[in-house]
Design a protein around this motif. Sequence first.
Motif: not given
Length: 258
Positions: A64-65, A100, A77-78, A200, A204-205, A208-209
């Motif tokens: 979910l970031g 992803n 995050a997104f 998602h 979702r980037d 960022h993970i």
Amino acid sequence: MSSGLEVPTGGEDGYSNSKQKSSQFGSVESFLDMEKTRMFLMASASKITDRVTLDTIRPLPVFLGISGPSLCFAPNAFTPPSKKLDKNTAEKVSQRITLNFSYFLSNYAMIFIGTCIIVTLMHPAMIIYSSVVYFLWKGHKIMVENQTPLVVGGKDVGQYVTVELRTRILYIITAWVVVAYCFRPFMIVVNLTGLLVMFHAFMRDPKHIDSFNSPSSLMLPSGLGRQYGDESSLNSSSGDEGDSSGSEVVVEKIENNV
């Protein structure tokens, strides 16, 4: 008096035989096509089930970031794959979704299972009618295997209600239950799961993970987890060109390692 010329007979029989052979050949081809399709689906399902395991379920903060003790969504995050529409936008979107899906496949499977459970519990009529159909088929199978006579009121009605007739009736009942009680919940599950998963995977980037520094990111097959961490070196790039080059480098690494 014979004229010496004999007209060949059996032309219609030869035509009917050839027509029957061609129909049989067509049925064999359709059966082979069905078998190929079934084998392809089974092989695809086997590949997915091999990758969907408890070990590859990503932690909820990573999925979910969420970062920080306040459990708030990180601002980066997104993010959209591209800041402007150009000739490379479709490629960027495809790369983002591929990344992803490779990383969060087990999480997406959990979303599908959870949605199925919730939607099923919200439709008790579907559960009741599906259970009735299941027990009808089960009883029919037991009666056929044990050759149990169908006795009603002390009379054997099996000679009137044959096994073939009972099977057809069960097929009709099953089709009615599927259309009337199962189709709408099935479409709800498919549409809701597809909407959540695609949103998602689209937003979702992957870069960022790396900020989580989670060991679980190393659990990707073929070393894909480290590629998410390696992408941190691309964060120094600014603008849309930096995002494009970053995703291209990551996809190239995936293609080389898989």
